[in-house]
Enzyme design. Structure first.
Site, PDB file in Angstrom:
ATOM      1  N   GLU A 120       0.827  -1.213   0.000  1.00 35.08           N
ATOM      2  CA  GLU A 120       0.000   0.000   0.000  1.00 35.08           C
ATOM      3  C   GLU A 120       0.857   1.256   0.000  1.00 35.08           C
ATOM      4  O   GLU A 120       0.343   2.374  -0.100  1.00 35.08           O
ATOM      5  CB  GLU A 120      -0.939   0.014   1.211  1.00 35.08           C
ATOM      6  CG  GLU A 120      -1.856  -1.203   1.324  1.00 35.08           C
ATOM      7  CD  GLU A 120      -2.532  -1.561   0.013  1.00 35.08           C
ATOM      8  OE1 GLU A 120      -3.197  -0.692  -0.570  1.00 35.08           O
ATOM      9  OE2 GLU A 120      -2.373  -2.720  -0.430  1.00 35.08           O
ATOM     10  N   ARG A 158      16.881   7.077 -23.741  1.00 41.51           N
ATOM     11  CA  ARG A 158      16.860   7.292 -25.188  1.00 41.51           C
ATOM     12  C   ARG A 158      17.192   8.725 -25.587  1.00 41.51           C
ATOM     13  O   ARG A 158      17.476   8.992 -26.753  1.00 41.51           O
ATOM     14  CB  ARG A 158      15.545   6.826 -25.805  1.00 41.51           C
ATOM     15  CG  ARG A 158      14.325   7.524 -25.276  1.00 41.51           C
ATOM     16  CD  ARG A 158      13.056   6.820 -25.711  1.00 41.51           C
ATOM     17  NE  ARG A 158      12.907   6.832 -27.156  1.00 41.51           N
ATOM     18  CZ  ARG A 158      12.635   7.926 -27.869  1.00 41.51           C
ATOM     19  NH1 ARG A 158      12.516   9.090 -27.272  1.00 41.51           N
ATOM     20  NH2 ARG A 158      12.493   7.855 -29.174  1.00 41.51           N
ATOM     21  N   ASP A 173      11.165  13.027 -32.832  1.00 44.70           N
ATOM     22  CA  ASP A 173      10.024  12.420 -32.159  1.00 44.70           C
ATOM     23  C   ASP A 173       8.842  13.316 -31.945  1.00 44.70           C
ATOM     24  O   ASP A 173       8.930  14.519 -31.911  1.00 44.70           O
ATOM     25  CB  ASP A 173      10.428  11.926 -30.778  1.00 44.70           C
ATOM     26  CG  ASP A 173      11.215  10.666 -30.858  1.00 44.70           C
ATOM     27  OD1 ASP A 173      11.128   9.988 -31.884  1.00 44.70           O
ATOM     28  OD2 ASP A 173      11.916  10.374 -29.884  1.00 44.70           O
TER      29      ASP A 173
END
Ligand code: 58G
Length: 256
Positions: A120, A158, A173
């Site tokens: 939790e 990346r 991108d």
């Protein structure tokens, strides 16, 4: 970049090193990925890392010890390398949203130290004492911080210099200029009666760039208008978007 991850599931996190862009970056020694398991710092017979929550209720909570010892060891190892102390980051739904802008900021750092919780959550006193910042990959709950940490590592790695080849440079991108990506095509030239857009076969690089920008603008407008609300469009971009909306009116995006 050096990345340390505190986790009860080191094999899961180390699976990043097995393949793909992150795996290649590790082989090329652009990234060092180390994992630290609180289980190894649990001294009791059952190697306990969790306990029942005060106040009752379902589930368990990660104890202050051994987690504090593990974070301390990871921090010491990470700091030893470069002198200056590393920021300790927790992955949780309560964190700051991990956007591409945040990813770019994280990619500037020398080191990351990511703490993955399970159950939790973690005793709040440990969070107060040891955690410098909290990150969330999105508004949903996962059963552990590992997948969130792995998402962060992939997105950051990346962007590191030399990790992506020239070919698929990160500059190309989606999100780089705050827009969604344009569509992509490869062979065959015709698939089930659908041709590749002619401009992509034209060899006219200027026209291709304009078509791609038009697609990016149009898709962002139709799919994610929220991304454009704070974006100032140049007159040329406005013209391209206008063209897109006239051409694709009641077509593609609306049908999707
Ligand atoms: C306090 C509360 C400390 C990240 C919960 C630690 C992690 C979603 C995301 C936790 C996560 C996300 C317990 C399980 C957080 C841990 C972890 N869920 N959206 N689950 O980035």
């Amino acid at each position: 970049m050096r990345i340390d991850v505190v986790t009860l599931f080191p094999e899961l996190v180390q699976s990043l090193a097995q393949d793909g862009v992150v795996g290649r970056a590790i082989v090329d020694e652009r990234v060092q990925l180390a994992t630290w398991n609180p289980r190894d710092d649990a001294k009791d017979k059952h190697r306990t890392v969790d306990d029942r929550p005060y106040g009752g209720g379902p589930g368990m909570v990660m104890k202050v010890e051994p987690l504090r010892t593990t974070i301390g060891r990871a921090k010491a190892a990470a700091t030893e390398m470069a002198g200056s102390p590393v920021k300790v980051s927790l992955l949780s739904p309560q964190g700051q949203r991990l956007t591409q802008d945040a990813v770019r900021e994280l990619a500037q750092r020398q080191r990351l130290l990511l703490v993955c919780g399970r159950y939790e959550g973690i005793d709040e006193r440990l969070v107060a004492a040891e955690i410098d910042e909290e990150w969330s990959i999105g508004d949903y709950v996962l059963s552990g911080g590992e997948l969130a940490a792995m998402v962060m590592v992939d997105a950051v790695v990346r962007l590191l210099p030399g990790v992506l080849g020239h070919e698929q440079s990160a500059e190309q991108d989606s999100f780089v200029d705050g827009l969604l990506d344009c569509p992509h095509y490869t062979r065959p030239e015709e698939f089930e009666g659908h041709a590749v857009p002619g401009v992509l076969l034209s060899g006219d690089h200027g026209a291709i760039e304009r078509w791609r920008l038009k697609q990016a603008l149009g898709r962002t407008w139709t799919r994610r208008r929220d991304l454009m609300e704070h974006k100032e469009l140049t007159p040329d971009m406005k013209k391209l978007l206008d063209e897109y909306l006239n051409e694709y009116d009641s077509e593609q995006d609306e049908a999707e």
